[in-house]
Scaffold this active site. Structure first.
Site, short mmCIF file in Angstrom:
data_model
loop_
_atom_site.label_atom_id
_atom_site.label_comp_id
_atom_site.label_asym_id
_atom_site.label_seq_id
_atom_site.Cartn_x
_atom_site.Cartn_y
_atom_site.Cartn_z
N GLY A 187 -1.11 8.37 -5.19
CA GLY A 187 -0.03 7.66 -5.87
C GLY A 187 -0.43 7.03 -7.18
N TYR A 241 0.85 -1.20 0.00
CA TYR A 241 0.00 0.00 0.00
C TYR A 241 0.88 1.25 0.00
CZ TYR A 241 -4.22 -2.77 0.95
OH TYR A 241 -5.26 -3.66 0.87
N GLU A 242 0.31 2.33 -0.44
CA GLU A 242 1.03 3.58 -0.67
C GLU A 242 1.71 4.14 0.58
OE1 GLU A 242 -0.28 8.03 -2.15
OE2 GLU A 242 -1.49 6.31 -2.76
N SER A 243 1.19 3.80 1.74
CA SER A 243 1.74 4.33 2.99
C SER A 243 3.07 3.69 3.37
CB SER A 243 0.73 4.15 4.12
OG SER A 243 0.27 2.80 4.17
N GLY A 244 3.51 2.68 2.61
CA GLY A 244 4.80 2.06 2.88
C GLY A 244 4.73 0.70 3.53
#
Length: 257
Positions: free
Chosen positions: A131, A51-54
């Site tokens: 993203g 996911y985009e949050s890492g």
């Protein structure tokens, strides 16, 4: 024997089946997340969800409300900084599939999550790209899932937030170090794929009980159909059981019960 299921369940199961075991998938929130986690819980237990949050190789027990949902970090193998996520993992060519949703899509797979109407005086402001533009550019390929309606499937998106194939289907031509772009669109009515030459979306499979006229009525341009039109396989009882359990858990968790 035919099972009882909704059009939304048909869409999610079909989208989940598009993922293969062992793939590395950059997941968008919402319908893509639902489909990706169903795949992980059924036929693709070794799919790697990012996911985009890492969060890397996350295995949420309930569906996240956003990329900042603690459930993603708590169930991840590890977490990395967002710059590393994009520069090393995504731009480094380590993502097989980007799985995205959208508000609008056009015949050339361009996505709009920015606004509805004129840019200077929009009717509606949408959340924006996040993203997705980078995902669609750098992932090996892109799957898109959304509900089918003329409001969503428009002849020309009001704003290109995320590149599909440009206004003329040639937007990716000659660009180095770029992924294949969208390779399939899964809706609650059908499955569509870009024509290999023109990149215009073509209906390749109709879901059970859906007619050509149903899809034409829900699409904002003159739609093309494959010469050999397939029928999408129905969900299995096991897929429906797991999907419904996942959604029930999610509903209870987010309601505080």
């Amino acid at each position: 024997m035919s099972l009882d299921y909704t059009a939304a369940e048909m869409m999610t199961v079909t989208a989940a089946r598009a993922l293969e075991n062992g793939m590395t998938c950059f997941v968008g929130i919402g319908l893509p997340s639902e489909a990706a986690n169903l795949a992980r819980l059924t036929h693709a237990p070794d799919v790697v969800l990012i996911y985009e949050s890492g969060t890397l190789q996350t295995q949420p027990d309930v569906l996240p409300l956003s990329i900042g949902d603690g459930e993603l970090a708590e169930t991840a193998l590890t977490t990395v900084a967002v710059p590393e996520m994009f520069r090393y993992w995504l731009q480094g060519g380590k993502i097989n599939v980007g799985f995205l949703g959208t508000a609008q899509i056009d015949r050339y797979c361009n996505l709009n999550t920015t606004l509805i109407g004129d840019y200077r005086e929009p009717k509606v402001r949408l959340p924006g790209g996040g993203g997705a533009p980078e995902i669609a550019t750098n992932a090996g390929e892109v799957f898109i899932t959304l509900k089918h309606s003329k409001r969503a499937f428009v002849d020309r998106v009001d704003f290109i937030t995320t590149l599909g194939f440009g206004r003329d289907g040639k937007g990716r031509d000659g660009v180095p170090n770029i992924g294949k772009g969208p390779t399939r669109v899964i809706t609650d009515l059908c499955v569509m794929k870009p024509d290999p030459e023109t990149k215009e979306l073509v209906v390749v499979s109709l879901h059970p009980g859906v007619t050509r006229e149903d899809v034409i009525e829900a699409t904002g341009w003159e739609l093309r159909f494959a010469e050999t039109l397939e029928s999408t396989p129905e969900p299995s009882a096991k897929e429906l059981e797991i999907l419904r359990d996942l959604k029930d858990r999610t509903a209870r968790a987010h309601s505080g019960q």
